[in-house]
Design an enzyme around this catalytic site. Structure first.
Site, short mmCIF file in Angstrom:
data_model
loop_
_atom_site.label_atom_id
_atom_site.label_comp_id
_atom_site.label_asym_id
_atom_site.label_seq_id
_atom_site.Cartn_x
_atom_site.Cartn_y
_atom_site.Cartn_z
N TYR A 138 21.01 29.10 -1.09
CA TYR A 138 21.91 30.24 -0.88
C TYR A 138 22.76 30.43 -2.12
O TYR A 138 23.29 29.45 -2.66
CB TYR A 138 22.84 29.98 0.32
CG TYR A 138 22.47 30.81 1.52
CD1 TYR A 138 22.41 32.20 1.42
CD2 TYR A 138 22.16 30.23 2.74
CE1 TYR A 138 22.05 32.97 2.51
CE2 TYR A 138 21.80 30.99 3.83
CZ TYR A 138 21.75 32.37 3.70
OH TYR A 138 21.39 33.14 4.77
N GLU A 184 25.11 33.46 -2.52
CA GLU A 184 25.84 34.73 -2.39
C GLU A 184 26.86 34.87 -3.50
O GLU A 184 27.57 33.92 -3.84
CB GLU A 184 26.53 34.80 -1.02
CG GLU A 184 25.55 35.25 0.05
CD GLU A 184 25.94 34.81 1.44
OE1 GLU A 184 26.14 33.60 1.62
OE2 GLU A 184 26.00 35.67 2.33
N ASP A 218 15.01 57.08 -10.34
CA ASP A 218 14.24 56.03 -9.67
C ASP A 218 12.91 55.95 -10.40
O ASP A 218 12.06 56.83 -10.26
CB ASP A 218 14.04 56.43 -8.20
CG ASP A 218 13.15 55.44 -7.45
OD1 ASP A 218 12.51 54.59 -8.10
OD2 ASP A 218 13.07 55.54 -6.21
N THR A 265 11.41 49.32 -8.74
CA THR A 265 10.84 48.13 -8.11
C THR A 265 10.26 47.30 -9.25
O THR A 265 10.10 47.79 -10.38
CB THR A 265 9.71 48.48 -7.12
OG1 THR A 265 8.76 49.32 -7.80
CG2 THR A 265 10.25 49.22 -5.90
N LYS A 268 5.27 47.29 -9.14
CA LYS A 268 4.24 48.34 -9.29
C LYS A 268 3.66 48.24 -10.70
O LYS A 268 2.98 47.26 -10.99
CB LYS A 268 4.85 49.71 -8.99
CG LYS A 268 5.33 49.84 -7.53
CD LYS A 268 5.76 51.26 -7.20
CE LYS A 268 6.15 51.39 -5.74
NZ LYS A 268 7.59 51.21 -5.50
N ARG A 279 7.32 41.34 -5.76
CA ARG A 279 7.82 42.43 -4.92
C ARG A 279 9.35 42.37 -4.88
O ARG A 279 9.92 41.37 -4.50
CB ARG A 279 7.24 42.25 -3.51
CG ARG A 279 7.46 43.37 -2.55
CD ARG A 279 6.49 43.26 -1.41
NE ARG A 279 5.14 43.56 -1.89
CZ ARG A 279 4.65 44.78 -2.08
NH1 ARG A 279 5.38 45.83 -1.78
NH2 ARG A 279 3.44 44.95 -2.54
N1 DSN Z 1 5.37 52.68 -1.01
C1 DSN Z 1 5.57 53.08 -2.38
C2 DSN Z 1 4.47 53.97 -2.86
O1 DSN Z 1 3.36 53.79 -2.40
O2 DSN Z 1 4.68 54.78 -3.72
C3 DSN Z 1 6.88 53.72 -2.58
O3 DSN Z 1 7.85 52.99 -1.91
#
Ligand code: DSN
Length: 416
Positions: free
Chosen positions: A52, A54, A197, A223, A226, A232
Site C-alpha cells: 500500500y 497511498e 486524450d 492509457t 495501446k 494496462r
Molecule cells: N476500449 C478502448 C478502445 O477500444 O478504443 C477505449 O477505451
C-alpha cells in the site's frame, strides 16, 4: 509461466494457457490492443502488488514506501522525458479514471464540456450521456464531416455557441492526425481549458510520429497499453503546476485509494522501452502497416472513412453494403482475424450492430509483421468481406491465418 500456478490452481492455469494459445493463433487487429513485453509483465507480477502506498513519493500515508517511492519517481521522470512535459501522475488505474480525474480536478458538476461524439470516433468518457462524464457535466459534441475528417471551423462554430469550460480533443476511432494547435486556437477563442486524450496515439506521439499535444494542451491523459505497448493503465500529464496539484488531489484521495505500485513499476519499464531509439522504428512500422490495410481494402473496393489513415487504425464503412459491422466482425472472427465493429459517420444502424469495423496495426507490428504480411492479411480480410456468408471459406482462411500467426511469436522481449 512459473509452475506455482500450475500446481496450486490448475483450473486458472489452464484458462491462462488457453488465452495464450488464442492470442498466439489469432491475428489481433483490435486498434486498442497490443502485446506488452515479458519484462513489463514481470514487473506487473512483482512483489509490489503487496504494497500500500497511498499518497505520492515522499508524502505517503503508510510506512515502508521507500522502494515504492523510487519506482513511482522513476515512472514519473521517464514519462516526463518521453512526452516532454513537466508533471505526470502515473497512478490512474485506467484511461477512464485518468479522464475522470481530469474532470474532477478542473470542473464543477454541471460545467459545460465539449468533446467528440462517440458515434463519430470519440470516447464514452468524453461526455457520453451513459458515462459519468455526461451525467456529472453538461456535455456537448462536435463530430466529423461526411469525408470522415474534423472540420475545425465547424468545431469553432459549435464552441462559440456552447461556450464550454473545457474542450476534449482526442479520439478512439479517428484515423487522421489531430491538429492540437487548431484546438488551442478554438479553446483560446472561447476561453476554455484544452484537454487532450491521446490514449490511442500515445505510442506514435512518443516516437514523433504524430504531433505532440504539448505545448498546446493544458492537460493530457493517456492509457499506457495501446500503441505505447506498456501495462494496462492510465496517466495524466501537464506543464502547469497548479493543474498538476489539482490532478494529484483529484486522483488521490479524490477518486482512487492505494496506487497499483506493481503496475506503476511496469509503466516505468514500458516507458524505458519507449525511450529507446528503436521505438521510433516500431512506431513508423505501425503507421506503414496501417497504410497497407487502407490501400489494399480501397483497391478491393471497400470504403475507408477519410480515404486512408495517418495513424495506427483504419475505419471501414459498410454503409453501401447489405451487411453490418456486426456481421463483418463475426465473419472475420471465424476466419481467425480479431477486429471490432464500429459506428461510422452517417451511421444508420444501432451502436450494437453498426455499419463499420475498426482495424488496427499496433499488435501485429509488435509481433514483427511488416508490409508483406499486412498485404496478405488485408487481402484475406477483403476475401472474407466479399464472401460474408461463406463459412467454409472462413474456416479455410482461419487455418491459413493461424499458420501465419504462429510464425510470429508474441511472448518475446523486443529488441528495443
Ligand atoms: N476500449 C478502448 C478502445 O477500444 O478504443 C477505449 O477505451
Amino acid at each position: 509461466m512459473s509452475q506455482f500456478l500450475k500446481n496450486q490452481d490448475p483450473d486458472i492455469y489452464a484458462i491462462i494457457e488457453d488465452e495464450l494459445e488464442r492470442q498466439t493463433d489469432h491475428l489481433e487487429m483490435i486498434a486498442s490492443e497490443n502485446f506488452t513485453s515479458p519484462a513489463v509483465m514481470e514487473a506487473m507480477g512483482s512483489v509490489f502488488t503487496n504494497k500500500y502506498a497511498e499518497g505520492y513519493p515522499n508524502k505517503r500515508y503508510y510506512g515502508g514506501c521507500e522502494n515504492a517511492d523510487r519506482i513511482e519517481q522513476l515512472a514519473v521522470d521517464r514519462a516526463c522525458e518521453l512526452f516532454g512535459c513537466k508533471f505526470a501522475n502515473v497512478q490512474p488505474h485506467s484511461g477512464s479514471q485518468a479522464n475522470q480525474g481530469v474532470y474532477q480536478a478542473l470542473l464543477k458538476p454541471y460545467d459545460k464540456i465539449l468533446g467528440m461524439d462517440l458515434s463519430h470516433g470519440g470516447h464514452l468518457t468524453h461526455g457520453s450521456k451513459v458515462s459519468s462524464s455526461g451525467k456529472t457535466y453538461s456535455s456537448f459534441f462536435y463530430g466529423v464531416e461526411m469525408d470522415g475528417r474534423i472540420d475545425y471551423d465547424r468545431v469553432l462554430d459549435i464552441a462559440k455557441i456552447v461556450e464550454p469550460k473545457l474542450i476534449v480533443c482526442g479520439a478512439s476511432a479517428y484515423a487522421r492526425e489531430i491538429d492540437f494547435a487548431k484546438f488551442r486556437e478554438i479553446a483560446d477563442e472561447v476561453g476554455a481549458i484544452l484537454f487532450a486524450d491521446i490514449a490511442h496515439i500515445a505510442g506514435l506521439v512518443a516516437a514523433g510520429e504524430h504531433p505532440s499535444p504539448f505545448p498546446h494542451c493544458d492537460v493530457v491523459s493517456t492509457t499506457t497499453h495501446k500503441t505505447l505497448r506498456g501495462p494496462r493503465g492510465g496517466m495524466i500529464m501537464t506543464n502547469d503546476e497548479d493543474i498538476a496539484k489539482k490532478i494529484n488531489s483529484a486522483i488521490f484521495p479524490g477518486i482512487q485509494g492505494g496506487p497499483l505500485v506493481h503496475v506503476i513499476a511496469a509503466k516505468a519499464v514500458g516507458f524505458g522501452e519507449n525511450l529507446k531509439p528503436e521505438w521510433k522504428t516500431y512506431a513508423k512500422q505501425v503507421k506503414a502497416n496501417a497504410k497497407v490495410i487502407a490501400d489494399v481494402l480501397m483497391k478491393r473496393g471497400y470504403k475507408i472513412v477519410s480515404d486512408g489513415t495517418d495513424n495506427h487504425l483504419v475505419l471501414v464503412s459498410f454503409l453501401d453494403k447489405d451487411f453490418s459491422g456486426k456481421d463483418a466482425d463475426a465473419a472475420l472472427g471465424n476466419a481467425g482475424i480479431t477486429v471490432n465493429k464500429n459506428t461510422v459517420p452517417g451511421e444508420t444502424r444501432s451502436p450494437f450492430v453498426t455499419s463499420g469495423i475498426r482495424i488496427g496495426s499496433a499488435a501485429l507490428t509488435a509481433r514483427g509483421m511488416k508490409e508483406k504480411e499486412f498485404e496478405i492479411i488485408s487481402n484475406k480480410i477483403a476475401d472474407v468481406l466479399d464472401n460474408i456468408e461463406d463459412s467454409a471459406l472462413h474456416a479455410k482462411i482461419k487455418e491459413e491465418m493461424h499458420a501465419l500467426a504462429r510464425e510470429f511469436v508474441i511472448y518475446h522481449q523486443p529488441t528495443y
